[in-house]
Design a protein around this motif. Structure first.
Motif: not given
Ligand code: SF4
Length: 463
Positions: A189, A247, A393, A395, A443, A446
């Motif tokens: 984040r 993210c 997700c 996170y 990341c 998803c």
């Molecule tokens: S899974 Fe998707 S929504 Fe969650 S942190 Fe990773 S990129 Fe972001």
């Protein structure tokens, strides 16, 4: 999906915190809270609802002190009710601490069981309290880290907390006269730093500094800890990490387009996503129509790249609050109609290319397509400025379980049939990675199922 804001060293700390968190309202609408500290005591208020409706003038008089932290909540772990509103304040063995958190711990269940087995009963059902209990539980000093004399009673506790907590966390902490900012080693984040006169400001997104006419200074880096007190500002780095995993969805949907996060302008990335989508597409259309608000910037990019006019074919009603109409499918449809209206003057008889930022469940899109067809559109070609969402997700973003994700249940062709469109296309995963600087530091689980950190039990809860 929460917003956090903090102020260090201002006589207007709680007022600034109020304005800052108001600018982050898009990150959470369930509850709001502010805590302030005057070096001796911590004062906190937590309320359900929106910032402007919930925080009153008299609250400002109660929130004394020159340091403050604030939070808007969108629950991803724990009871969404008022009980889990933040900041969380607890009296610990080393003094009183207040904390706000954006993110989600993947080992929450294990930590909670560990504390309960030791006879320590968490008071809340959210993962945020675990940070406080961990700070109380132990201390750890990584090899080679030199700790400033004034941080020796608190920093080893923060290092210990970071060693034990797994997952996503951007934190702001008040303790005595100290203000502490922490970002997890993956950097899931965002957490930005600004200043206004002699005060330091901290915010999930840089857009909140503008409301205070503050200045953007930079970001708390993944794995970084910043401690500010009357002796100055010290910055430390937690030395253990496997990789950085910011993210990607923050750029696609969450962050406001006027924010600067993860070293990049959100607006520029979002527009480039639309351009990349256009490069991968050759469908014929007369106008490009965004789904407001999040589809607007990628639609501008798409329209620019392909030279097809951009038109506001869907008009958003900005005065829609929470609707109590939910019970039946038919009435849920009304909720979409309350929010969006078709602009027939640019739609009637046209072949339109509709741009949305992402497609998660598909239920709202289906209603929008239906609305467009009833408004006399000849052909609807739906284009999504991100790849198919195939995994939940863990996170801190409230995506549904795997079964509820439309792209997990259907092929792209079947999704098109379900939505009633004439054609559908997503941005490719390669295209998404092309748009981002250093994609290996993001990341995108998803879309790719390549989860940077997981605990088995967490998957069991959500999948
Ligand atoms: S899974 Fe998707 S929504 Fe969650 S942190 Fe990773 S990129 Fe972001």
């Amino acid at each position: 999906m929460c917003g956090i804001f903090g102020v260090y060293n201002s006589p207007y700390a709680s007022q600034y915190a109020y304005l800052g968190i108001y600018a982050l309202q898009h990150r959470g609408q369930e509850s709001v809270g502010i805590a302030s500290a005057d070096g001796e005591e911590i004062y906190a208020i937590r309320k359900p609802g929106l910032v402007l409706e919930s925080i009153k003038r008299e609250d400002m008089f109660y929130l004394k002190g020159t340091n403050a932290i604030a939070h808007v909540r969108y629950s991803t772990a724990g009871d969404p009710g008022g009980l889990n509103a933040q900041p969380i304040v607890r009296d610990l063995s080393f003094g009183k601490v207040a904390i706000v958190h954006n993110g989600n711990l993947v080992n929450y269940v294990q930590l909670r069981e560990r504390f309960e087995a030791k006879g320590i009963k968490p008071r809340y059902s959210s993962d945020t309290e675990m940070f406080l209990l961990l700070m109380d539980e132990g201390q750890y000093v990584p090899e080679g880290v030199d700790i400033h004399i004034h941080d020796r009673h608190i920093l080893p506790r923060i290092f210990y907390m970071m060693k034990e907590a797994k997952g996503a966390y951007s934190l702001l902490i008040l303790h005595e006269d100290k203000f502490i900012a922490v970002r997890d080693p993956y950097g899931f984040r965002p957490l930005t730093i600004g200043k206004k006169e002699g005060a330091l400001l901290f915010s999930s997104e840089s857009c909140a500094f503008d409301i205070l006419e503050g200045e953007f200074l930079g970001e708390i880096k993944p794995g970084e800890i910043l401690i500010a007190d009357r002796f100055g500002i010290r910055r430390y780095r937690f030395p253990h990490r496997e990789r950085i995993a910011m993210c990607i969805f923050e750029h696609i949907y969450f962050a406001r387009p006027d924010s600067f996060i993860f070293g990049e302008e959100v607006y520029g990335i979002r527009k480039e996503l639309g351009k990349q989508l256009a490069r991968e597409d050759d469908v014929e259309g007369e106008v490009v129509v965004p789904v407001p608000d999040s589809g607007v910037v990628p639609a501008l990019g798409y329209s620019e790249e392909r030279g097809i006019p951009f038109e506001m074919g869907l008009i958003r009603n900005h005065y829609v609050g929470r609707s109590f109409i939910e019970p039946t499918d038919d009435l849920r449809n009304i909720k979409v109609l309350m929010k969006l209206s078709p602009n027939r003057s640019v739609l009637k008889g046209k072949k339109i290319i509709v741009i949305d930022d992402s497609l998660v469940r598909g239920t709202t899109s289906r209603r929008i397509v239906n609305m467009l067809k009833r408004a006399g559109v000849k052909e609807v070609h739906l284009r999504i400025a991100s790849p198919p969402v195939i995994g939940p997700c863990y996170y801190g973003i409230d995506t549904p379980t795997r079964e509820e994700l439309i792209a997990n249940r259907m092929s792209v062709e079947d999704i098109g049939t379900f939505l009633g469109v004439d054609s559908i296309k997503y941005l490719s995963l390669e295209g998404l990675r092309k748009v981002i600087k250093d994609p290996e530091d993001y990341c995108d689980a998803c879309f790719s199922l390549n989860y940077p950190v997981l605990e088995k039990e967490t998957c069991m809860q959500r999948v």
